[in-house]
Design a protein around this motif. Structure first.
Motif, PDB file in Angstrom:
ATOM      1  N   PHE A  92       1.490   7.103 -11.514  1.00  0.00           N
ATOM      2  CA  PHE A  92       0.167   7.635 -11.215  1.00  0.00           C
ATOM      3  C   PHE A  92      -0.563   7.885 -12.529  1.00  0.00           C
ATOM      4  CE2 PHE A  92       2.794   8.513  -7.600  1.00  0.00           C
ATOM      5  CZ  PHE A  92       1.969   8.310  -6.506  1.00  0.00           C
ATOM      6  N   ARG A  93      -1.792   7.384 -12.598  1.00  0.00           N
ATOM      7  CA  ARG A  93      -2.557   7.440 -13.838  1.00  0.00           C
ATOM      8  C   ARG A  93      -3.674   8.466 -13.738  1.00  0.00           C
ATOM      9  NH1 ARG A  93      -1.115   2.869 -16.982  1.00  0.00           N
ATOM     10  NH2 ARG A  93      -2.038   4.149 -18.607  1.00  0.00           N
ATOM     11  N   SER A  94      -4.026   9.041 -14.877  1.00  0.00           N
ATOM     12  CA  SER A  94      -5.205   9.895 -14.976  1.00  0.00           C
ATOM     13  C   SER A  94      -6.302   9.123 -15.681  1.00  0.00           C
ATOM     14  CB  SER A  94      -4.866  11.180 -15.742  1.00  0.00           C
ATOM     15  OG  SER A  94      -4.327  10.858 -17.014  1.00  0.00           O
ATOM     16  N   LYS A 101      -4.005   7.291  -8.696  1.00  0.00           N
ATOM     17  CA  LYS A 101      -4.440   8.418  -9.510  1.00  0.00           C
ATOM     18  C   LYS A 101      -3.551   9.644  -9.328  1.00  0.00           C
ATOM     19  CE  LYS A 101      -7.909   6.168 -11.136  1.00  0.00           C
ATOM     20  NZ  LYS A 101      -7.801   5.684 -12.528  1.00  0.00           N
ATOM     21  N   VAL A 102      -3.456  10.415 -10.389  1.00  0.00           N
ATOM     22  CA  VAL A 102      -2.823  11.728 -10.311  1.00  0.00           C
ATOM     23  C   VAL A 102      -3.791  12.666  -9.597  1.00  0.00           C
ATOM     24  CG1 VAL A 102      -1.879  13.681 -11.588  1.00  0.00           C
ATOM     25  CG2 VAL A 102      -1.560  11.361 -12.462  1.00  0.00           C
ATOM     26  N   HIS A 103      -3.500  12.965  -8.348  1.00  0.00           N
ATOM     27  CA  HIS A 103      -4.345  13.846  -7.554  1.00  0.00           C
ATOM     28  C   HIS A 103      -3.527  15.007  -7.002  1.00  0.00           C
ATOM     29  CE1 HIS A 103      -7.714  10.703  -6.590  1.00  0.00           C
ATOM     30  NE2 HIS A 103      -7.954  11.389  -7.697  1.00  0.00           N
ATOM     31  N   LEU A 176      -8.954  15.579 -11.110  1.00  0.00           N
ATOM     32  CA  LEU A 176      -7.624  15.914 -10.596  1.00  0.00           C
ATOM     33  C   LEU A 176      -7.596  16.101  -9.091  1.00  0.00           C
ATOM     34  CD1 LEU A 176      -4.663  16.892 -10.902  1.00  0.00           C
ATOM     35  CD2 LEU A 176      -5.587  19.165 -11.409  1.00  0.00           C
ATOM     36  N   VAL A 184      -0.007  13.999  -5.234  1.00  0.00           N
ATOM     37  CA  VAL A 184       1.247  13.508  -5.799  1.00  0.00           C
ATOM     38  C   VAL A 184       2.420  14.358  -5.336  1.00  0.00           C
ATOM     39  CG1 VAL A 184       0.217  12.424  -7.834  1.00  0.00           C
ATOM     40  CG2 VAL A 184       0.858  14.839  -7.923  1.00  0.00           C
ATOM     41  N   THR A 195       9.094   9.216 -10.333  1.00  0.00           N
ATOM     42  CA  THR A 195       7.655   9.416 -10.168  1.00  0.00           C
ATOM     43  C   THR A 195       7.105   9.776 -11.544  1.00  0.00           C
ATOM     44  OG1 THR A 195       8.032  10.316  -7.949  1.00  0.00           O
ATOM     45  CG2 THR A 195       5.848  10.644  -8.917  1.00  0.00           C
ATOM     46  N   LEU A 197       3.925  10.707 -13.876  1.00  0.00           N
ATOM     47  CA  LEU A 197       2.556  11.203 -13.884  1.00  0.00           C
ATOM     48  C   LEU A 197       2.001  11.102 -15.298  1.00  0.00           C
ATOM     49  CD1 LEU A 197       2.857  14.435 -11.668  1.00  0.00           C
ATOM     50  CD2 LEU A 197       2.679  12.035 -10.963  1.00  0.00           C
ATOM     51  N   LEU A 199      -0.514  12.038 -17.681  1.00  0.00           N
ATOM     52  CA  LEU A 199      -1.424  13.186 -17.708  1.00  0.00           C
ATOM     53  C   LEU A 199      -2.422  13.137 -18.864  1.00  0.00           C
ATOM     54  CD1 LEU A 199       1.148  16.036 -16.911  1.00  0.00           C
ATOM     55  CD2 LEU A 199      -0.323  14.787 -15.321  1.00  0.00           C
ATOM     56  N   ALA A 211      -2.366  20.159 -13.266  1.00  0.00           N
ATOM     57  CA  ALA A 211      -1.603  19.153 -12.524  1.00  0.00           C
ATOM     58  C   ALA A 211      -0.120  19.506 -12.545  1.00  0.00           C
ATOM     59  CB  ALA A 211      -1.833  17.766 -13.113  1.00  0.00           C
TER      60      ALA A 211
END
Length: 364
Positions: A92-94, A101-103, A176, A184, A195, A197, A199, A211
């Motif tokens: 997951f990307r920011s 996405k990092v949500h 975010l 996430v 997983t 992340l 950040l 996050a």
């Protein structure tokens, strides 16, 4: 069960060094100054865990160093490359690039965490805090604009002040927030093999920490499920400072101190990677039973390591001052005795290698 082959003895390159994967059920401290090969070497250990265990990993990755953990390197052993390719690795990307996405969901945060994000003190801002405490919004139907309208239309001065605070700080505009959609946290709860992340791409400096807080809070809230998870925190000084300054940093540090002290019996195990031991909160550092040490020069850091990790001889720790890149000392529960290692080769691509100095092709 297979041991994890991480490299060879520094004084005998023909003898392999292996870690006991069962002993990652203790907290691990990974340390080395910039240029020591710390991130590359950590990747070797994470790859070995993927290849030889079913231990799920959550990797909090501030520099996007591990986002290519699912991509086998050219020349990697075919069996290893195939296993990695078939592993359930979610990235997951920011930021504004492509990819999932990092949500996280603001409504999932604890009242104390919500207040920390909004810089609300439970005593000084007692009325606003009380609104947060009793505010109930479901994840599926949460709408930030509608909430602000309702707060302002209520006529309640505390709700109006809270709406103004949210709008003035622009917290609800952060990238975010999932705004009622997936988080996430839901993915981590499925326990993929890894997983990751990323950040590092958020616009607001508090977003990476919030996050991490959102994820760690939910893991702790669900700890009674006792489902094992290795929580890998790269550049851990950004998340576990000995002197947290903001309310978010204090909440994050307190959560990590709690996990360090009590998480092991629930299957929540930490692997903290950083450049200096003095940059990690002492109540977290003191709970680590495994040590991976690469080059460290500062006398203060050497003294701190010798004091905290008393099961390693001080002379052995001092040898870290003379380590070449890729050399390490491993000690603790995951290896029979303190051992000096030359780290091996990566199976997967390293995403965060150093940027090289561009040179002229036609020197004057």
């Amino acid at each position: 069960m297979s041991d994890l082959t991480i490299g060879s003895m520094t004084d005998d390159p023909t003898e392999s060094v292996r870690l006991d994967p069962r002993r990652f059920n203790r907290h691990t401290f990974w340390c080395g100054q910039s240029g020591s090969g710390k991130t590359y070497a950590l990747g070797i250990v994470l790859e070995q865990l993927l290849l030889h265990t079913e231990l799920p990993m959550l990797i909090l990755d501030p520099n996007a160093d591990f986002v290519r953990l699912a991509e086998a390197r050219s020349g990697a052993p075919a069996a290893h490359a195939e296993h990695i390719a078939q592993s359930d690795i979610r990235v997951f990307r920011s930021g504004h690039g492509e990819g999932q996405k990092v949500h996280a969901r603001y409504v999932d945060l604890s009242p104390a965490a919500k207040a920390a994000v909004l810089q609300i003190d439970p005593i000084t801002d007692a009325e606003e805090y009380n609104v947060l405490l009793h505010w109930d919004a479901g994840a599926a139907d949460f709408d930030a604009d509608e909430m602000l309208r309702e707060f302002r239309a209520s006529g309640d001065p505390a709700r109006v002040r809270l709406a103004n605070r949210m709008e003035n700080l622009q917290v609800l505009e952060w990238d975010l927030w999932s705004r009622g959609a997936g988080s996430v946290v839901d993915v981590i709860d499925e326990r993929p093999a890894a997983t990751i992340l990323d950040l590092g791409g958020f616009d607001h400096p508090a977003e990476p920490k919030v996050a991490a807080l959102a994820v760690l809070e939910q893991l702790w809230a669900r700890r009674e499920s006792r489902r094992p998870l290795l929580i890998v925190i790269d550049e851990a000084h950004n998340i576990c400072s000995p002197e947290p300054r903001t309310a978010v940093e204090r909440a994050l540090t307190e959560q990590l101190v709690q996990i360090a002290a009590e998480g092991r019996k629930f299957g929540l195990w930490l692997l903290l990677s950083t450049q200096r031991p003095t940059k990690i909160h002492p109540n977290v550092l003191s709970q680590c039973d495994n040590l991976g040490l690469m080059r460290v020069n500062a006398p203060r850091d050497i003294a701190e390591l010798a004091d905290v990790f008393g099961f390693v001889g001080e002379d052995d720790i001092r040898r870290a001052q003379g380590f070449a890149q890729g050399q390490a000392l491993f000690a603790g529960g995951f290896i029979a005795q303190p051992t000096f290692v030359q780290m091996g080769e990566r199976v997967t691509e390293e995403a965060g290698g150093d940027v090289v100095v561009p040179l002229r092709t036609d020197p004057v």
